[in-house]
Design a protein around this motif. Sequence first.
Motif, PDB file in Angstrom:
ATOM      1  N   ALA A 178      39.625  42.721  11.941  1.00  0.00           N
ATOM      2  CA  ALA A 178      39.286  41.082  12.282  1.00  0.00           C
ATOM      3  C   ALA A 178      39.201  41.053  13.802  1.00  0.00           C
ATOM      4  CB  ALA A 178      40.350  40.360  11.584  1.00  0.00           C
ATOM      5  N   ASP A 179      40.167  41.676  14.699  1.00  0.00           N
ATOM      6  CA  ASP A 179      40.326  41.682  15.894  1.00  0.00           C
ATOM      7  C   ASP A 179      38.935  42.182  16.626  1.00  0.00           C
ATOM      8  OD1 ASP A 179      42.665  40.394  15.728  1.00  0.00           O
ATOM      9  OD2 ASP A 179      43.714  42.284  16.488  1.00  0.00           O
ATOM     10  N   ALA A 180      38.178  43.111  15.922  1.00  0.00           N
ATOM     11  CA  ALA A 180      36.918  43.728  16.522  1.00  0.00           C
ATOM     12  C   ALA A 180      35.950  42.822  16.715  1.00  0.00           C
ATOM     13  CB  ALA A 180      36.677  45.019  15.836  1.00  0.00           C
ATOM     14  N   SER A 181      35.951  41.722  15.779  1.00  0.00           N
ATOM     15  CA  SER A 181      35.088  40.578  16.038  1.00  0.00           C
ATOM     16  C   SER A 181      34.979  39.868  17.140  1.00  0.00           C
ATOM     17  CB  SER A 181      35.016  39.895  14.895  1.00  0.00           C
ATOM     18  OG  SER A 181      35.022  40.413  13.593  1.00  0.00           O
ATOM     19  N   VAL A 210      46.775  40.249   4.967  1.00  0.00           N
ATOM     20  CA  VAL A 210      45.456  39.704   4.591  1.00  0.00           C
ATOM     21  C   VAL A 210      44.798  38.703   5.800  1.00  0.00           C
ATOM     22  CG1 VAL A 210      44.310  38.484   3.112  1.00  0.00           C
ATOM     23  CG2 VAL A 210      46.079  40.035   2.209  1.00  0.00           C
ATOM     24  N   VAL A 211      43.787  38.923   6.070  1.00  0.00           N
ATOM     25  CA  VAL A 211      42.905  37.978   6.827  1.00  0.00           C
ATOM     26  C   VAL A 211      41.955  37.264   6.311  1.00  0.00           C
ATOM     27  CG1 VAL A 211      41.610  37.578   8.986  1.00  0.00           C
ATOM     28  CG2 VAL A 211      43.580  39.146   9.014  1.00  0.00           C
ATOM     29  N   ILE A 224      36.045  34.825   2.594  1.00  0.00           N
ATOM     30  CA  ILE A 224      36.196  36.171   2.405  1.00  0.00           C
ATOM     31  C   ILE A 224      37.617  36.675   2.767  1.00  0.00           C
ATOM     32  CG2 ILE A 224      35.245  38.393   2.685  1.00  0.00           C
ATOM     33  CD1 ILE A 224      32.528  37.379   2.969  1.00  0.00           C
ATOM     34  N   GLU A 225      38.193  37.359   1.982  1.00  0.00           N
ATOM     35  CA  GLU A 225      39.579  38.030   2.439  1.00  0.00           C
ATOM     36  C   GLU A 225      39.440  39.546   2.671  1.00  0.00           C
ATOM     37  OE1 GLU A 225      42.823  34.939   0.679  1.00  0.00           O
ATOM     38  OE2 GLU A 225      42.365  36.843  -0.447  1.00  0.00           O
ATOM     39  N   LEU A 226      39.903  39.907   3.782  1.00  0.00           N
ATOM     40  CA  LEU A 226      40.118  41.231   4.192  1.00  0.00           C
ATOM     41  C   LEU A 226      41.643  41.863   3.658  1.00  0.00           C
ATOM     42  CD1 LEU A 226      38.941  41.193   7.822  1.00  0.00           C
ATOM     43  CD2 LEU A 226      37.506  41.422   5.688  1.00  0.00           C
TER      44      LEU A 226
END
Length: 267
Positions: A116-119, A137-138, A176-178
């Motif tokens: 998520a941080d890569a976005s 979870v994100v 959407i969950e990661l």
Amino acid sequence: MSPAPVPEELIAPLRAAREQSAILLDLDGTLAPVVRDPEAANVPELTRRAVQELTERYALVGCVTGRRAADARRILGIGSIPYAGIHGAELLVRGARAAELDPEAERWGERVRAVADASDADALRASGLRREDKGPVVALHWRGADDEEAALALAEEIATRALAAGLKTHHGRRVIELRPPVPMGKDGAVRRLLARSGVTHALYVGDDRTDIDAFTALRGMVADGRLDQAVCLAVLSDESPPELLSAADATVDGPIGVRRLLIALSA
């Protein structure tokens, strides 16, 4: 025309055996109306009181949610019931100060957040895509974005990167969950809540695809003799997944219909 109430034959056995019955409830879209910003979610006071009434009449009342368990307890405002959070990866027992998080899921949390941080933060803001961190979870929400299609496209792009990194993804109602690649579902949450409870009847109410897992678990417990009855109810909305409605024994009309059901169970 008013929606039909839940058939009496489904809830009468629970009312007749309250001391051996469990009432299990999803939070968002079930007890709390769905809102644009998850942080603004709120359980109406009349609904909260109806849940509180059930705790005084039934053997077990529990909340099963995709949120962090502590957040769910804060939103519902009842400390005397257990909360299964993050789709069963977390359990907050009655009166406990902190939840127990599945260590296997916890080990993956850093990798989930790294994806998520890569976005690009500016791209997230520009698209209206909102990030919700839930431990391992994100969640990526696009409800109410100015351009929901663009926000969805960005969420799908991030989800593709998550899958390439060995993670899992789950699609819900405008989210959407990661997720970590470990067993995680409301089926396990239901089984943990009911373990050693001694109940013979259980009712579950939910509004999204993840709740089908809870239905499946309860019906499996009936099939193997651990329960005499399971009642699986879907909450109707204009976003109701067809597969949820097909899996349910009956439906209730939105969070207001849920409140009416809770009051009927207390009668």
